[in-house]
Design a protein around this motif. Structure first.
Motif: not given
Length: 242
Positions: A1-12, A19-28
């Protein structure tokens, strides 16, 4: 399953990691695959798509932001949000590799749109709110079924859902001209394409979000096709060794 690239600010993230790269995946997506009997894997965007697909039995291209209009010969319009070229490139590679290898593929919302673009098709860049089915409205909870979809006779989606089904709707774009081998097999009441299939391949794309529904049959379809692909792959490997 693919996700999206975010930054560390998205999770506080703390100072220094904002500004650390973050992989985000919707759990459903993952829980839907698990519920259908499959084993979900999240795909890191920095890996080579063809090398990933070579080790997979099925692929899910998740929903998300708009596909870059330049990929289908148009320029960004007034309703185009921030585009992620890296994600476009990565997921396009996954789609191409899956089709080339015969790996079962499910594209959801953006994933269905990108599938069509990869095959040389185009998209409606913007479906205006308040017209037709108001596809881009976010007025309802994500699992609320807001409109009907009519399916094509003999199609995989009709086999899964019957002649009609009701779906949610969170998209302001849709398939316009189908790409090579792409067949539209589901339509909203206003004529907007809602499901596509790739002729002769275990490939489905749906414009709605089936992962928000409990035990949606399309994930059973994906896992069954993936299991069949894995069996055929194992048999082929054994024959090669012999």
């Amino acid at each position: 399953m693919s996700g999206r690239r975010l930054r560390g600010t998205a999770i506080g993230a703390p100072h220094g990691f904002a500004d650390a790269p973050l992989e985000a995946y919707l759990s459903e997506y993952a829980t839907s695959v698990l519920g259908a009997g499959g084993l979900p894997l999240h795909l890191p965007m920095d890996a080579a798509p063809d090398e990933l697909v070579a080790r997979l039995d099925g692929v899910v291209i998740a929903g998300g932001e708009d596909v870059d209009p330049r990929r289908y010969g148009q320029a960004p319009g007034p309703f185009t949000p921030l585009i992620d070229p890296q994600r476009d490139e990565f997921e396009a590679g996954l789609i191409e590799a899956a089709i080339d290898r015969g790996v079962p593929l499910l594209g959801v919302c953006r994933g269905a749109q990108l599938l069509n673009v990869v095959r040389g098709g185009t998209l409606h860049q913007h479906l205006a709110h308040g017209e037709g089915e108001s596809h881009g409205s976010y007025a309802y909870p994500r699992a609320h079924r807001v409109h009907e979809v009519r399916t094509a006779a003999g199609s995989a989606v009709q086999e899964l859902y019957g002649e009609t089904t009701r779906v949610n709707s969170f998209h302001h774009q849709a398939v316009d001209l189908p790409g090579r081998g792409v067949i539209v097999t589901g339509w909203a009441p206003d004529g907007v394409p809602e499901a596509i299939e790739l002729e002769g391949s275990p490939v489905l794309g749906v414009q709605w979000h089936p992962e928000t529904f409990d035990a949606d049959p399309i994930f059973g379809w994906l896992v069954q096709r993936a299991a069949a692909y894995a069996t055929l792959g194992a048999a082929s490997a054994a024959q090669t060794v012999a």
